[in-house]
Write a protein that holds these residues in place. Structure first.
Motif, PDB file in Angstrom:
ATOM      1  N   ALA A   1       0.802  -1.224   0.000  1.00  0.00           N
ATOM      2  CA  ALA A   1       0.000   0.000   0.000  1.00  0.00           C
ATOM      3  C   ALA A   1       0.836   1.275   0.000  1.00  0.00           C
ATOM      4  N   SER A   2       2.141   1.156  -0.159  1.00  0.00           N
ATOM      5  CA  SER A   2       2.988   2.332  -0.333  1.00  0.00           C
ATOM      6  C   SER A   2       2.815   2.840  -1.762  1.00  0.00           C
ATOM      7  N   ARG A   3       3.672   3.723  -2.229  1.00  0.00           N
ATOM      8  CA  ARG A   3       3.570   4.233  -3.600  1.00  0.00           C
ATOM      9  C   ARG A   3       4.407   3.375  -4.545  1.00  0.00           C
ATOM     10  N   LEU A   4       3.794   2.997  -5.651  1.00  0.00           N
ATOM     11  CA  LEU A   4       4.479   2.241  -6.685  1.00  0.00           C
ATOM     12  C   LEU A   4       4.578   3.152  -7.902  1.00  0.00           C
ATOM     13  N   HIS A   5       5.794   3.442  -8.322  1.00  0.00           N
ATOM     14  CA  HIS A   5       6.037   4.298  -9.485  1.00  0.00           C
ATOM     15  C   HIS A   5       6.139   3.406 -10.724  1.00  0.00           C
ATOM     16  N   TRP A   6       5.511   3.832 -11.823  1.00  0.00           N
ATOM     17  CA  TRP A   6       5.527   3.042 -13.046  1.00  0.00           C
ATOM     18  C   TRP A   6       5.798   3.953 -14.241  1.00  0.00           C
ATOM     19  N   ALA A   7       6.292   3.330 -15.313  1.00  0.00           N
ATOM     20  CA  ALA A   7       6.531   4.048 -16.569  1.00  0.00           C
ATOM     21  C   ALA A   7       6.262   3.102 -17.725  1.00  0.00           C
ATOM     22  N   ARG A   8       5.667   3.653 -18.773  1.00  0.00           N
ATOM     23  CA  ARG A   8       5.371   2.890 -19.982  1.00  0.00           C
ATOM     24  C   ARG A   8       6.388   3.292 -21.038  1.00  0.00           C
ATOM     25  N   ASP A   9       7.133   2.323 -21.554  1.00  0.00           N
ATOM     26  CA  ASP A   9       8.151   2.590 -22.577  1.00  0.00           C
ATOM     27  C   ASP A   9       7.462   3.031 -23.866  1.00  0.00           C
ATOM     28  N   ALA A  10       7.845   4.180 -24.376  1.00  0.00           N
ATOM     29  CA  ALA A  10       7.210   4.728 -25.582  1.00  0.00           C
ATOM     30  C   ALA A  10       7.519   3.911 -26.827  1.00  0.00           C
ATOM     31  N   SER A  11       8.644   3.209 -26.841  1.00  0.00           N
ATOM     32  CA  SER A  11       9.017   2.482 -28.050  1.00  0.00           C
ATOM     33  C   SER A  11       8.304   1.146 -28.194  1.00  0.00           C
ATOM     34  N   ASN A  12       8.010   0.467 -27.082  1.00  0.00           N
ATOM     35  CA  ASN A  12       7.387  -0.852 -27.202  1.00  0.00           C
ATOM     36  C   ASN A  12       6.177  -1.055 -26.293  1.00  0.00           C
ATOM     37  N   GLY A  13       5.840  -0.076 -25.467  1.00  0.00           N
ATOM     38  CA  GLY A  13       4.664  -0.178 -24.610  1.00  0.00           C
ATOM     39  C   GLY A  13       4.853  -0.991 -23.352  1.00  0.00           C
ATOM     40  N   HIS A  14       6.057  -1.517 -23.128  1.00  0.00           N
ATOM     41  CA  HIS A  14       6.298  -2.297 -21.913  1.00  0.00           C
ATOM     42  C   HIS A  14       6.183  -1.402 -20.689  1.00  0.00           C
ATOM     43  N   VAL A  15       5.708  -1.986 -19.602  1.00  0.00           N
ATOM     44  CA  VAL A  15       5.523  -1.240 -18.367  1.00  0.00           C
ATOM     45  C   VAL A  15       6.563  -1.699 -17.351  1.00  0.00           C
ATOM     46  N   HIS A  16       7.206  -0.725 -16.722  1.00  0.00           N
ATOM     47  CA  HIS A  16       8.189  -0.985 -15.679  1.00  0.00           C
ATOM     48  C   HIS A  16       7.651  -0.376 -14.391  1.00  0.00           C
ATOM     49  N   GLY A  17       7.891  -1.034 -13.272  1.00  0.00           N
ATOM     50  CA  GLY A  17       7.390  -0.502 -12.019  1.00  0.00           C
ATOM     51  C   GLY A  17       8.274  -0.852 -10.842  1.00  0.00           C
ATOM     52  N   GLN A  18       8.211   0.005  -9.819  1.00  0.00           N
ATOM     53  CA  GLN A  18       8.978  -0.238  -8.603  1.00  0.00           C
ATOM     54  C   GLN A  18       8.282   0.454  -7.431  1.00  0.00           C
ATOM     55  N   CYS A  19       8.089  -0.296  -6.372  1.00  0.00           N
ATOM     56  CA  CYS A  19       7.541   0.243  -5.137  1.00  0.00           C
ATOM     57  C   CYS A  19       8.639   1.029  -4.436  1.00  0.00           C
ATOM     58  N   GLU A  20       8.249   2.090  -3.728  1.00  0.00           N
ATOM     59  CA  GLU A  20       9.251   2.883  -3.022  1.00  0.00           C
ATOM     60  C   GLU A  20       9.734   2.200  -1.737  1.00  0.00           C
ATOM     61  N   THR A  21       9.078   1.122  -1.331  1.00  0.00           N
ATOM     62  CA  THR A  21       9.513   0.369  -0.165  1.00  0.00           C
ATOM     63  C   THR A  21      10.626  -0.591  -0.562  1.00  0.00           C
ATOM     64  N   ASP A  22      11.749  -0.529   0.139  1.00  0.00           N
ATOM     65  CA  ASP A  22      12.882  -1.414  -0.157  1.00  0.00           C
ATOM     66  C   ASP A  22      12.460  -2.873  -0.084  1.00  0.00           C
ATOM     67  N   GLY A  23      12.854  -3.649  -1.092  1.00  0.00           N
ATOM     68  CA  GLY A  23      12.576  -5.077  -1.115  1.00  0.00           C
ATOM     69  C   GLY A  23      11.172  -5.459  -1.496  1.00  0.00           C
ATOM     70  N   CYS A  24      10.361  -4.499  -1.862  1.00  0.00           N
ATOM     71  CA  CYS A  24       8.961  -4.788  -2.230  1.00  0.00           C
ATOM     72  C   CYS A  24       8.870  -5.021  -3.739  1.00  0.00           C
TER      73      CYS A  24
END
Length: 123
Positions: free
Chosen positions: A95-118
């Protein structure tokens, strides 16, 4: 419509995986069309709308199964509703914040929670 209660757990998992795969392919195909040089043409816009509608229909089909979905699948479901190339959502794990980004070249989504190890992934 398929009655999931008549299926074995393995059949239900395979059914859900197939629907989710189809939904993701439809969304990725829509993104690919949106970044083409001819994306403003009516036929491309219609194709994008149809693919997004297909993905939304698949999402409706999957309603009620989110509790069994993995945290990454739940994150993808939340991100699919988000506009733009990046943003943040509540992490489905902590339930912390998860930051995500969609790659403009292929539409893949990358994400990472701001909590270490999550939760963290790179598609």
């Amino acid at each position: 419509m398929t009655d999931l209660t008549d299926m074995t757990p393995r059949e239900r998992a395979a059914f859900r995986a197939g629907i989710e795969t189809m939904r993701q392919i439809a969304l990725l195909s829509a993104v690919n069309l949106e970044v083409r040089d001819d994306a403003r043409e009516l036929r491309q816009q219609a194709a994008v709308a149809a693919l997004q509608g297909l993905a939304e229909g698949a999402k409706e089909l999957m309603l009620g199964t989110q509790s069994e979905a993995s945290p990454v699948q739940r994150a993808f479901a939340l991100i699919a509703d988000e506009p733009g190339e990046s943003g943040e959502i509540p992490c489905p794990t902590c339930a912390s914040r998860l930051h995500w980004a969609r790659d403009a070249s292929n539409g893949h989504v990358h994400g990472q929670c701001e909590t270490d190890g999550c939760l963290r992934w790179m598609q």
